[in-house]
Write an enzyme that holds these catalytic residues in place. Structure first.
Site, mmCIF file in Angstrom:
data_model
loop_
_atom_site.group_PDB
_atom_site.id
_atom_site.type_symbol
_atom_site.label_atom_id
_atom_site.label_comp_id
_atom_site.label_asym_id
_atom_site.label_seq_id
_atom_site.Cartn_x
_atom_site.Cartn_y
_atom_site.Cartn_z
ATOM 1 N N LYS A 13 0.822 -1.212 0.000
ATOM 2 C CA LYS A 13 0.000 0.000 0.000
ATOM 3 C C LYS A 13 0.854 1.258 0.000
ATOM 4 O O LYS A 13 0.575 2.202 -0.714
ATOM 5 C CB LYS A 13 -0.847 0.106 1.282
ATOM 6 C CG LYS A 13 -2.052 -0.753 1.378
ATOM 7 C CD LYS A 13 -2.959 -0.282 2.519
ATOM 8 C CE LYS A 13 -2.290 -0.143 3.871
ATOM 9 N NZ LYS A 13 -1.825 -1.398 4.461
ATOM 10 N N ARG A 88 -8.862 1.692 10.088
ATOM 11 C CA ARG A 88 -8.788 0.235 10.156
ATOM 12 C C ARG A 88 -10.037 -0.356 10.797
ATOM 13 O O ARG A 88 -10.188 -1.568 10.822
ATOM 14 C CB ARG A 88 -7.565 -0.190 10.977
ATOM 15 C CG ARG A 88 -6.285 -0.008 10.202
ATOM 16 C CD ARG A 88 -5.112 -0.539 10.982
ATOM 17 N NE ARG A 88 -3.895 -0.421 10.187
ATOM 18 C CZ ARG A 88 -2.700 -0.758 10.625
ATOM 19 N NH1 ARG A 88 -2.560 -1.233 11.835
ATOM 20 N NH2 ARG A 88 -1.652 -0.627 9.853
ATOM 21 N N ARG A 122 11.836 -8.136 3.564
ATOM 22 C CA ARG A 122 11.952 -6.705 3.845
ATOM 23 C C ARG A 122 13.016 -6.461 4.911
ATOM 24 O O ARG A 122 13.064 -7.146 5.925
ATOM 25 C CB ARG A 122 10.590 -6.182 4.331
ATOM 26 C CG ARG A 122 10.500 -4.691 4.335
ATOM 27 C CD ARG A 122 9.077 -4.230 4.236
ATOM 28 N NE ARG A 122 8.408 -4.287 5.539
ATOM 29 C CZ ARG A 122 7.243 -3.685 5.770
ATOM 30 N NH1 ARG A 122 6.639 -3.013 4.802
ATOM 31 N NH2 ARG A 122 6.698 -3.769 6.946
ATOM 32 N N ARG A 155 12.600 -6.033 10.923
ATOM 33 C CA ARG A 155 11.749 -5.550 12.011
ATOM 34 C C ARG A 155 11.076 -6.729 12.705
ATOM 35 O O ARG A 155 10.703 -7.696 12.077
ATOM 36 C CB ARG A 155 10.670 -4.621 11.448
ATOM 37 C CG ARG A 155 11.105 -3.181 11.406
ATOM 38 C CD ARG A 155 10.134 -2.270 10.677
ATOM 39 N NE ARG A 155 8.729 -2.649 10.817
ATOM 40 C CZ ARG A 155 7.742 -2.079 10.116
ATOM 41 N NH1 ARG A 155 7.997 -1.126 9.251
ATOM 42 N NH2 ARG A 155 6.501 -2.466 10.286
ATOM 43 N N ARG A 166 -0.331 -10.481 12.757
ATOM 44 C CA ARG A 166 -0.837 -9.230 12.182
ATOM 45 C C ARG A 166 -1.964 -9.506 11.195
ATOM 46 O O ARG A 166 -2.943 -8.762 11.138
ATOM 47 C CB ARG A 166 0.294 -8.475 11.466
ATOM 48 C CG ARG A 166 1.296 -7.847 12.419
ATOM 49 C CD ARG A 166 2.575 -7.491 11.706
ATOM 50 N NE ARG A 166 2.451 -6.267 10.919
ATOM 51 C CZ ARG A 166 3.345 -5.881 10.013
ATOM 52 N NH1 ARG A 166 4.412 -6.612 9.779
ATOM 53 N NH2 ARG A 166 3.171 -4.760 9.349
#
Ligand SMILES: [Zn+2]
Length: 208
Positions: A13, A88, A122, A155, A166
Site C-alpha cells: 500500500k 482500520r 523486507r 523488524r 498481524r
C-alpha cells in the site's frame, strides 16, 4: 479526490500510495510513518505504540484518531489526500467522516502466503529507517544501507510469526470495515499479488 487505501500489512500500500501521491499531486498520509516518527522521537504516544506494534497488535483508536483528524484538516488536503493504513475500524471511519468525505476506497488484496513471503524479504536500515526489499529494492551491498552505510535488520513485526498474528488481527478488525465501505458503494478491489508496477497501474485505474 479523497482516497482511502485498504489492505493487509505487506501488500505494498505504501509504495502504491507514494506513487499515487506524485501522480495526483495530493498528500500521502501514512499512519505507520506518523507512528514511527513518534516512536523514534520517544513521545508518550510513541512509547505506548511501540510495545503494541512489536507484538503485532493494533494501536488503540484514541491514540491515532486525533492525530489523523488534525492532519486531514490542514491546507494541503484541500484538493484531496491518500490515507494509507487508516481507518482500520468502522469506528475510525465514522470519526473521519465527521471531518472529511471519502470518495473512493481501494482494497488491495493477496493471499497470506504471498504476504508472509514478501515481508520476510523486507529489511530496514537501523540508522535512517529506509526500507529495502530483497526482490524489489535491493541494497548495493548485502546488509548495508546505500544511503548512510547503516546495518539492515528485519523488524520484529516482519518475522513470520508476527506477520501471521498481524494478518489474523487485520482480518478480525478490518474486514468489517470493508463491508461497511461496500455498503456505501465506495470500494474498488485491486489484485496486489503482482509486482509493485503492476499493482500501481491497477490502483491508478481504480481511482480514475
Ligand atoms: Zn540508512
Amino acid at each position: 479526490m479523497n482516497i482511502v487505501l485498504i489492505g493487509p500489512p505487506g501488500i505494498g500500500k505504501g509504495t502504491a500510495a507514494v506513487k499515487l501521491s506524485k501522480k495526483l499531486n495530493i498528500p500521502h498520509i501514512a499512519t505507520g510513518d506518523m507512528l514511527r516518527e513518534n516512536v523514534a522521537n520517544k513521545t508518550e504516544l510513541g512509547i505506548k505504540a511501540k510495545s503494541l506494534m512489536d507484538k503485532g497488535a493494533l494501536v488503540p483508536d484514541d491514540l491515532v484518531i486525533g492525530m489523523i483528524k488534525e492532519r486531514l484538516q490542514r491546507d494541503d488536503c484541500k484538493n484531496g489526500f491518500i490515507l494509507d493504513g487508516f481507518p482500520r475500524t468502522i469506528n475510525q471511519a465514522e470519526e473521519i467522516a465527521k471531518v472529511v468525505k471519502t470518495d473512493r476506497v481501494v482494497n488491495i488484496q493477496a493471499s497470506d502466503d504471498v504476504i508472509v513471503d514478501r515481508l520476510s524479504k523486507r529489511k530496514v536500515c537501523e540508522q535512517c529507517g529506509f526500507t529495502y526489499h530483497l526482490e524489489y529494492i535491493k541494497p548495493n551491498r548485502e546488509g548495508i544501507c546505500d544511503k548512510c552505510s547503516g546495518m539492515l535488520y528485519q523488524r520484529e513485526d516482519d518475522k513470520p510469526e508476527a506477520v501471521k498474528e498481524r494478518l489474523k488481527v487485520y482480518k478480525e478488525k478490518t474486514e468489517p470495515l470493508i463491508n461497511y465501505y461496500k455498503e456505501k458503494g465506495l470500494i474498488v478491489a485491486v489484485d496486489g499479488s503482482g509486482t509493485p508496477e503492476e499493482e500501481f497501474e491497477l490502483v491508478l485505474k481504480a481511482v480514475s
